[in-house]
Design an enzyme around this catalytic site. Structure first.
Site, PDB file in Angstrom:
ATOM      1  CE  LYS A 116      -3.715  -2.095   2.725  1.00 56.66           C
ATOM      2  NZ  LYS A 116      -4.916  -2.373   1.980  1.00 56.66           N
ATOM      3  CD  GLU A 200      -5.171   5.599   4.459  1.00 59.42           C
ATOM      4  OE1 GLU A 200      -4.223   5.546   3.649  1.00 59.42           O
ATOM      5  OE2 GLU A 200      -6.301   5.173   4.186  1.00 59.42           O
ATOM      6  CG  HIS A 235     -11.886  -2.012   8.344  1.00 63.07           C
ATOM      7  ND1 HIS A 235     -12.379  -0.733   8.221  1.00 63.07           N
ATOM      8  CD2 HIS A 235     -11.258  -2.060   9.543  1.00 63.07           C
ATOM      9  CE1 HIS A 235     -12.033  -0.044   9.294  1.00 63.07           C
ATOM     10  NE2 HIS A 235     -11.375  -0.819  10.117  1.00 63.07           N
ATOM     11  NE  ARG A 297      -7.747  -9.825  -4.954  1.00 64.19           N
ATOM     12  CZ  ARG A 297      -8.803  -9.215  -4.433  1.00 64.19           C
ATOM     13  NH1 ARG A 297      -9.955  -9.247  -5.073  1.00 64.19           N
ATOM     14  NH2 ARG A 297      -8.730  -8.577  -3.290  1.00 64.19           N
TER      15      ARG A 297
END
Ligand code: ADP
Length: 647
Positions: A116, A200, A235, A297
């Site tokens: 990430k 973040e 999540h 994917r």
């Protein structure tokens, strides 16, 4: 076009790929672990090859075994599905080295998007908006904590190698940062072998909106519109839909361009998804969305895109992998109607969504217009603890969003899942939740409404138990009648275990979901059964299975058996033994032998079915025995810690 494909996956996605491959005339080659020898994907294939023991680390994740199988049978390409090896650049390279086409992007594109932090840095360079935060190399806890303070709370800690919501912690206050960081790093290290994190800004009222992109080897790259995956728990996506509510044509164009730019920046090829987080606080806007990550994917939720575009994404993947150009140009991609998908899992919403494994006693799907079921299991099959406990994806497509939600709710309510617990009722309740239907939702929706959406753990469904009791008495009466060769009998003739408690009445001892309960039977005028004052539910389906009955009612399942009076139906845990709730791995033990503990104190963490479960002390007392150590695999019911209760 290829003549054959090896599918390096299992379950619903292997079945779904096989369907398209067969339609296109390809020979379908399956691989399977020992746990999957009788699985649906194996039977759907033209041929199937064993690749090892049940744990994925010894079968579906072993690149060498899969490539060896592909070479042995002369497979021209390998479709990895999602999960497992689908985002493994080394595997993609190994395929190429073996002269087999990997149905997916080039290894370099997988690597560029794999972590990430690196992906975010690359996107910043291309001008794709990225969530403000820190994604650098320094990982000192003190330094990260300072960064969090600078970014401003709430913040989100994410594993740089993360996926599936693992290694992710939302932190509200500076004081909670250290504990959250520790948890995130531990989870990241055990799941991905990489404990690094990034921090973040936590976007308030966030909506998860992702763009399906496709690129070919001829320089073409387009998007196939967005999906909204904001309904999440921990999540993880629960319900997905397309198009996104509140999305304007203008915003779609801007987001689509950003997604295509992201794909082009890494030399993408094939199907991919660019995930954005959008600020939904006051409506979606072109300057209010940020890149989160790209999944290199096919996604679980691709069917909603297929429904609204009328395209087959697996067919596109195979065509692009074979070197063909994209079949459509951007302006030829249309949106027709609205589609919603629910992920039906073997889990128990009334017990904190604990995964629920076991044999599928019954499994029936409704066939209705606009309803698609993607599944990899059948009645008689098993949901094992080795893999993701998804039973099916139920997808509904209709002209409007509300009609699609109604269609999905109806299909879920008519689905029969017996054996493991499922979230079918929870999904239907979500489809019918007024605020969600009105388009007022963000990723916190499920958490905020959990009380009204998930059935309560407390309280047996007595009307359901009564329905099963009536069936049971009926069946036993019939059996005796058959044995005696005469007409239906009164339960008075049944000799076993009845207690007489007055004139033409009796008590039948039952166990319902492991709890002892009595059915009161009155035989004065026909057979009248009550359980705790409740008469048999008229809206229940009762399914006979082995030694008992399963009752399905209002999205709940209740298992009812006769109770042998000699054996208590429930085992008291007052002896202080703390046991594993399911098969899993001990991640940590927090106490030592001889330590004093208080009721509710954290004793150990077990990881099972991709979730962490905290074991707490049932009583005040002293730790007498520690029967398991960190990293140990434990079976369901295994004793982990024994507490000697204080008297
Ligand atoms: P993973 O790869 O583990 O699935 P993602 O980065 O895709 O992690 O994020 C998963 C989910 O977490 C998102 O769908 C969203 O709901 C939430 N999320 C991620 N980043 C943020 C953020 N900055 N602010 C608010 N929510 C976020």
């Amino acid at each position: 076009m290829f003549k054959s494909v090896l599918i390096a996956n299992r379950g619903e996605i292997a079945c779904r790929i096989a369907r398209t491959a067969h339609r296109m005339g390809l020979r379908v080659i399956a691989v399977y672990s020992e746990a999957d020898a009788g699985a649906l994907h194996v039977r759907m294939a033209d041929e199937a090859h064993p690749i090892g023991p049940a744990p994925a680390t010894q079968s579906y994740l072993v690149a060498d075994k899969i490539i060896a199988a592909a070479r042995a049978v002369g497979a021209e390409c390998i479709h990895p599905g999602y999960g497992f090896l689908s985002e493994n650049a080394g595997f993609a390279e190994a395929c190429a080295a073996a002269g087999i086409v990997f149905v997916g992007p080039p290894p370099a594109a997988i690597r560029a998007m794999g972590l990430k932090d690196r992906a975010k840095a690359a996107m910043e360079k291309t001008g794709v908006p990225v969530v403000p935060g820190y994604h650098g190399e320094l990982q000192e806890p003190k330094f990260l904590k300072e960064k969090a303070y600078e970014i401003g709370y709430p913040v989100l800690i994410k594993a740089v190698a993360g996926g599936g919501g693992k290694g992710m912690r939302r932190v509200e206050r500076h004081a909670d940062f250290d504990a959250a960081l520790e948890g995130a790093m531990r989870e990241a290290s055990s799941s991905f072998g990489d404990e690094r994190v990034l921090i973040e800004k936590y976007v308030t009222a966030p909506r998860h909106i992702e763009m399906q992109v496709f690129a070919d080897a001829h320089g073409n790259a387009i998007h196939l519109n967005e999906r909204d995956c904001s309904l999440q728990r921990r999540h993880q996506k629960v319900i997905e839909e397309a198009p996104a509510p509140g999305m304007s044509a203008e915003l779609r164009a801007v987001m689509g361009q950003a997604a295509v730019a992201a794909a082009k920046a890494v030399g993408y090829r094939g199907a991919g998804t660019v995930e954005f987080i959008a600020d939904g606080a006051s409506g979606l806007r072109p300057d209010g969305f940020w890149f989160m990550e790209m999944n290199t994917r096919l996604q679980v939720e691709h069917p909603v895109t297929e429904a609204i575009t009328g395209l087959d994404l697996v067919e596109w993947q195979l065509r692009v992998a074979a070197g063909e150009p994209l079949p459509l140009r951007q302006e030829q991609v249309k949106i027709g109607g609205h589609a919603v998908e629910g992920r039906l899992y073997a889990e128990d919403p009334s017990r904190g969504f604990l995964p629920s494994t076991g044999k599928l006693i019954a499994l029936q799907w409704p066939s209705a217009e606009g309803v698609r079921i993607d599944t990899g299991v059948e009645a008689g099959g098993e949901v094992t603890p080795f893999y993701d406990p998804m039973i099916a994806k139920v997808i509904a497509h209709a002209p409007t969003r509300v009609e699609a939600l109604d269609r999905l709710a109806g299909a879920l309510e008519r689905s029969v899942v017996v054996g493991p617990r499922s979230n079918v009722g929870f999904l239907a309740a979500l489809c019918r939740a007024p605020d969600f239907r009105d388009g007022h939702f963000d990723t916190g929706f499920i958490d905020r409404h959990l009380d009204s959406l998930a059935p309560k753990a407390e309280g047996l469904d007595r009307a359901a138990v009564a329905a099963a009791a009536a069936m049971l008495l009926q069946a036993e009466g019939d059996t005796i009648a058959r044995r005696n060769g005469d007409g239906p009998q009164s339960p008075w003739d049944i000799a076993d275990a009845f207690q007489f408690s007055g004139h033409r009445r009796m008590t039948v001892p039952l166990a319902a979901d492991g709890e002892a309960v009595n059915a009161e039977v009155d035989y004065s005028g026909g057979l009248a059964v009550t359980v705790g004052g409740e008469t048999p539910a008229s809206d229940a389906s009762v399914i006979s299975a082995g030694d008992g009955y399963y009752v399905l009612r209002r999205g709940r399942q209740t298992r009812v058996t006769r109770r042998d009076l000699a054996v208590p139906a429930t085992h008291s845990k007052s002896d202080g033994a703390v046991t594993a709730p399911m098969h899993g791995k001990v991640l940590a033990v927090f106490v030592d032998e001889g330590a004093h503990v208080v009721r509710g104190q954290r004793l150990a963490i077990i990881e099972a079915m991709k979730m962490e479960h905290t074991l707490t002390a049932p009583v005040d007392g002293v730790v007498e025995t520690i029967a398991a150590a960190a990293n140990e695999q434990v079976a369901e019911g295994a004793t982990i810690v024994v507490i000697k209760p204080e008297v």
